[in-house]
Design a protein around this motif. Structure first.
Motif, mmCIF file in Angstrom:
data_model
loop_
_atom_site.group_PDB
_atom_site.id
_atom_site.type_symbol
_atom_site.label_atom_id
_atom_site.label_comp_id
_atom_site.label_asym_id
_atom_site.label_seq_id
_atom_site.Cartn_x
_atom_site.Cartn_y
_atom_site.Cartn_z
ATOM 1 N N TYR A 367 -11.735 14.392 3.891
ATOM 2 C CA TYR A 367 -12.808 14.183 4.862
ATOM 3 C C TYR A 367 -13.030 12.691 5.116
ATOM 4 O O TYR A 367 -13.145 12.250 6.277
ATOM 5 N N ILE A 368 -13.080 11.903 4.041
ATOM 6 C CA ILE A 368 -13.301 10.464 4.187
ATOM 7 C C ILE A 368 -12.138 9.827 4.945
ATOM 8 O O ILE A 368 -12.327 8.911 5.757
ATOM 9 N N LEU A 369 -10.931 10.313 4.704
ATOM 10 C CA LEU A 369 -9.772 9.790 5.418
ATOM 11 C C LEU A 369 -9.863 10.086 6.916
ATOM 12 O O LEU A 369 -9.624 9.213 7.751
ATOM 13 N N GLN A 370 -10.227 11.315 7.251
ATOM 14 C CA GLN A 370 -10.267 11.714 8.649
ATOM 15 C C GLN A 370 -11.436 11.070 9.396
ATOM 16 O O GLN A 370 -11.273 10.618 10.536
ATOM 17 N N GLU A 371 -12.602 11.016 8.764
ATOM 18 C CA GLU A 371 -13.806 10.563 9.457
ATOM 19 C C GLU A 371 -14.041 9.059 9.355
ATOM 20 O O GLU A 371 -14.503 8.436 10.308
ATOM 21 N N ALA A 372 -13.742 8.494 8.185
ATOM 22 C CA ALA A 372 -14.011 7.069 7.978
ATOM 23 C C ALA A 372 -12.744 6.222 8.073
ATOM 24 O O ALA A 372 -12.827 4.993 8.015
ATOM 25 N N LYS A 373 -11.590 6.889 8.186
ATOM 26 C CA LYS A 373 -10.305 6.185 8.189
ATOM 27 C C LYS A 373 -10.191 5.300 6.941
ATOM 28 O O LYS A 373 -9.705 4.172 6.983
ATOM 29 N N LEU A 374 -10.676 5.846 5.848
ATOM 30 C CA LEU A 374 -10.659 5.166 4.559
ATOM 31 C C LEU A 374 -9.900 6.042 3.568
ATOM 32 O O LEU A 374 -10.288 7.186 3.325
ATOM 33 N N ALA A 375 -8.821 5.519 2.996
ATOM 34 C CA ALA A 375 -7.964 6.295 2.101
ATOM 35 C C ALA A 375 -8.226 5.915 0.651
ATOM 36 O O ALA A 375 -8.092 4.750 0.271
ATOM 37 N N VAL A 376 -8.631 6.900 -0.143
ATOM 38 C CA VAL A 376 -8.939 6.697 -1.558
ATOM 39 C C VAL A 376 -8.246 7.792 -2.360
ATOM 40 O O VAL A 376 -7.814 8.807 -1.817
ATOM 41 N N VAL A 377 -8.155 7.606 -3.677
ATOM 42 C CA VAL A 377 -7.469 8.561 -4.548
ATOM 43 C C VAL A 377 -8.473 9.203 -5.491
ATOM 44 O O VAL A 377 -9.169 8.496 -6.229
ATOM 45 N N PRO A 378 -8.560 10.522 -5.524
ATOM 46 C CA PRO A 378 -9.478 11.174 -6.464
ATOM 47 C C PRO A 378 -8.986 11.048 -7.900
ATOM 48 O O PRO A 378 -7.771 10.994 -8.152
ATOM 49 N N PHE A 379 -9.922 11.016 -8.822
ATOM 50 C CA PHE A 379 -9.553 10.958 -10.235
ATOM 51 C C PHE A 379 -8.774 12.203 -10.675
ATOM 52 O O PHE A 379 -8.118 12.184 -11.719
ATOM 53 N N SER A 380 -8.813 13.265 -9.880
ATOM 54 C CA SER A 380 -8.014 14.447 -10.217
ATOM 55 C C SER A 380 -6.531 14.120 -10.207
ATOM 56 O O SER A 380 -5.731 14.812 -10.853
ATOM 57 N N ALA A 381 -6.114 13.058 -9.503
ATOM 58 C CA ALA A 381 -4.719 12.621 -9.527
ATOM 59 C C ALA A 381 -4.364 11.951 -10.843
ATOM 60 O O ALA A 381 -3.185 11.676 -11.107
ATOM 61 N N PHE A 382 -5.365 11.712 -11.678
ATOM 62 C CA PHE A 382 -5.167 11.055 -12.971
ATOM 63 C C PHE A 382 -5.577 11.965 -14.129
ATOM 64 O O PHE A 382 -5.943 11.484 -15.203
ATOM 65 N N GLY A 383 -5.546 13.276 -13.885
ATOM 66 C CA GLY A 383 -5.788 14.237 -14.951
ATOM 67 C C GLY A 383 -7.200 14.748 -15.063
ATOM 68 O O GLY A 383 -7.474 15.623 -15.889
ATOM 69 N N SER A 384 -8.123 14.235 -14.260
ATOM 70 C CA SER A 384 -9.511 14.691 -14.336
ATOM 71 C C SER A 384 -9.685 16.007 -13.580
ATOM 72 O O SER A 384 -8.823 16.416 -12.796
ATOM 73 N N ALA A 385 -10.808 16.657 -13.804
ATOM 74 C CA ALA A 385 -11.086 17.945 -13.165
ATOM 75 C C ALA A 385 -11.202 17.770 -11.658
ATOM 76 O O ALA A 385 -11.716 16.751 -11.171
ATOM 77 N N PRO A 386 -10.743 18.757 -10.878
ATOM 78 C CA PRO A 386 -10.772 18.637 -9.415
ATOM 79 C C PRO A 386 -12.167 18.561 -8.830
ATOM 80 O O PRO A 386 -12.343 18.086 -7.710
ATOM 81 N N GLU A 387 -13.171 18.993 -9.595
ATOM 82 C CA GLU A 387 -14.543 18.945 -9.071
ATOM 83 C C GLU A 387 -15.234 17.615 -9.377
ATOM 84 O O GLU A 387 -16.365 17.389 -8.936
ATOM 85 N N LEU A 388 -14.578 16.734 -10.141
ATOM 86 C CA LEU A 388 -15.187 15.449 -10.460
ATOM 87 C C LEU A 388 -15.196 14.567 -9.216
ATOM 88 O O LEU A 388 -14.157 14.276 -8.632
ATOM 89 N N GLY A 389 -16.353 14.106 -8.806
ATOM 90 C CA GLY A 389 -16.479 13.361 -7.555
ATOM 91 C C GLY A 389 -16.317 11.867 -7.714
ATOM 92 O O GLY A 389 -17.086 11.090 -7.129
ATOM 93 N N TRP A 390 -15.319 11.440 -8.465
ATOM 94 C CA TRP A 390 -15.051 10.013 -8.644
ATOM 95 C C TRP A 390 -13.665 9.689 -8.110
ATOM 96 O O TRP A 390 -12.748 10.514 -8.180
ATOM 97 N N PHE A 391 -13.520 8.441 -7.609
ATOM 98 C CA PHE A 391 -12.319 8.066 -6.888
ATOM 99 C C PHE A 391 -11.895 6.647 -7.259
ATOM 100 O O PHE A 391 -12.724 5.815 -7.622
#
Length: 418
Positions: A367-391
């Motif tokens: 959503y942030i990529l599409q609306e804000a044109k801002l690309a970030v990586v969720p901590f789920s890419a680093f082994g954290s739970a998919p519901e964790l809202g940190w990036f």
């Protein structure tokens, strides 16, 4: 035709995949502030001029043949001197192993120490340990960390997992969080490792520490880098350091990494990488050796480089704090080191203008990529739970103007959610 079970079940890098999608959007002409991959745009963060000139000179001198499998002697000598003078860690040249960046060195550490089924303990979020466990058939023991301790593991976090483990993988400053160990937290973890090794019999493997300090020169303000052997010298026989020039000199493509540690382990890592052929190019090794001895040039580069990296991180950090004050459910942790900001976008349960209910961190990042044109990586890419809202927000590939321009778009994107 079938492939190995390891290959069948291997998951590619989520970060590289996301960065590829972002780059595809950029190629189509979209203006994206890309804070995904832990790399540097050379137009924004060029390598040191002395290092660049040294590489060209080394090629003109004909250093285009195979280097020794463990690294050219002059570079290992330079690394030994640099590590002694800058960190107070004294290792002989023979206990230093050079490779094409830190990745093959981390993998070689796993292969040298870990048998199939052995326990490897590491915190989440952390970079790639889950994948190295898969490649080496290790049993991963993932230790969840919390924002209250800056996502750095404590002794209490890891204590129950160390019994019978072969490897404890740690990193500071930490990728993906940009945070660091406090002296006490690392001392307490070191004491646990010492106690665990004293409890083991002569026929048992010891517990080793893999200590990734590739970002140690990139620390900000009063934050200080600590390492196991300086804090607890008795851990010298059980600590393998991962280090190099990729991050602290913006030289990711130069591919010069090095490891050092106990002779018996480093010698086995040499043998492994000798078969793999993962050495750094010889000309780059020669140039790096010369540059590490140019003390004034190193200091001048680091002063400016750290200032510029911190400026980008601070702008992002202050922006998130301002958004938080405005009532948005966001937050960020003060940047301590590396090139990353830990940012909270706790948007699960929010509804987008199109009617989608955001559920996972991947939903939020899309959503942030599409609306804000801002690309970030969720901590789920680093082994954290998919519901964790940190990036993870990585600043090496984005200009200050691009970062500043994205912040208004981010606020607008947050305002659209219901």
């Amino acid at each position: 035709m079938t492939v190995s079970k390891m290959a069948q079940n291997l998951i590619g890098s989520e970060i590289i995949k996301l960065a590829g999608e972002v780059n595809a959007m950029i190629a189509k002409g979209e203006q994206i502030c890309n804070l995904t991959i832990g790399d540097f745009d050379p137009k924004i963060f060029p390598i040191p001029g002395e290092l660049r000139a040294g590489i060209a000179e080394a090629y003109s001198e004909g250093h285009t043949n195979y280097p020794p499998a463990n690294g050219v002697a002059v570079l290992r000598k330079a690394v030994a001197d640099f590590t002694r003078d800058r960190l107070g860690l004294t290792y002989p040249e023979n206990d230093i192993l050079v490779a094409g960046g830190s990745r093959p060195l981390i993998y070689a550490t796993y292969l040298a120490l870990v048998d199939p089924g052995d326990k490897v303990v590491f915190p989440t979020p952390s970079w790639n340990n889950n994948h190295y466990c898969h490649l080496s058939s290790a049993t991963p023991v993932m230790v969840e960390t919390s924002p209250e301790n800056n996502f750095m593991p404590t002794a209490a976090d890891v204590a129950s997992s160390l019994k019978g483990a072969t490897l404890l993988a740690l990193c500071s400053p930490l990728n993906p969080t940009g945070t660091m160990f406090s002296k006490k937290d690392l001392e307490d973890i070191c004491d646990l490792v010492i106690a665990e090794n004293k409890s083991r019999g002569a026929d048992e493997k010891p517990l080793y520490i893999l200590y990734d300090q590739i970002y140690w020169m990139l620390t900000f303000g009063e934050h200080k880098h600590y390492d196991p052997v300086n804090l607890r010298p008795e851990l010298r026989d059980y600590t393998i350091y991962i280090d190099g020039t990729s991050k602290c000199f913006a030289a990711t493509g130069v591919r010069v990494g090095y490891a050092f540690g106990p002779t018996v382990v480093i010698d086995k890592m040499k043998a492994i990488l000798g078969h793999v052929g993962a050495w750094a190019p010889k000309a780059e090794q020669m140039a790096t050796a010369r540059f590490l001895h140019q003390t004034d040039a190193v200091d001048v580069f680091l002063d400016e480089f750290k200032h510029n990296v911190r400026e980008s991180l601070d702008i992002l950090y202050r922006a998130f704090q301002d958004l938080k004050k405005e009532g948005f459910n966001v937050d960020a942790i003060e940047p301590m080191g590396a090139i990353y900001l830990s940012a909270k976008l706790d948007l699960a349960g929010k509804t987008t203008p199109s009617g989608q209910v955001l559920q996972t961190s991947k939903d939020i990042s899309f959503y942030i990529l599409q609306e804000a044109k801002l690309a970030v990586v969720p901590f789920s890419a680093f082994g954290s739970a998919p519901e964790l809202g940190w990036f993870r927000l990585s600043v090496g590939g984005a200009s200050l103007d691009s970062i500043k321009d994205s912040l208004g778009r981010l606020r607008a994107a947050l305002q659209k959610l219901k």
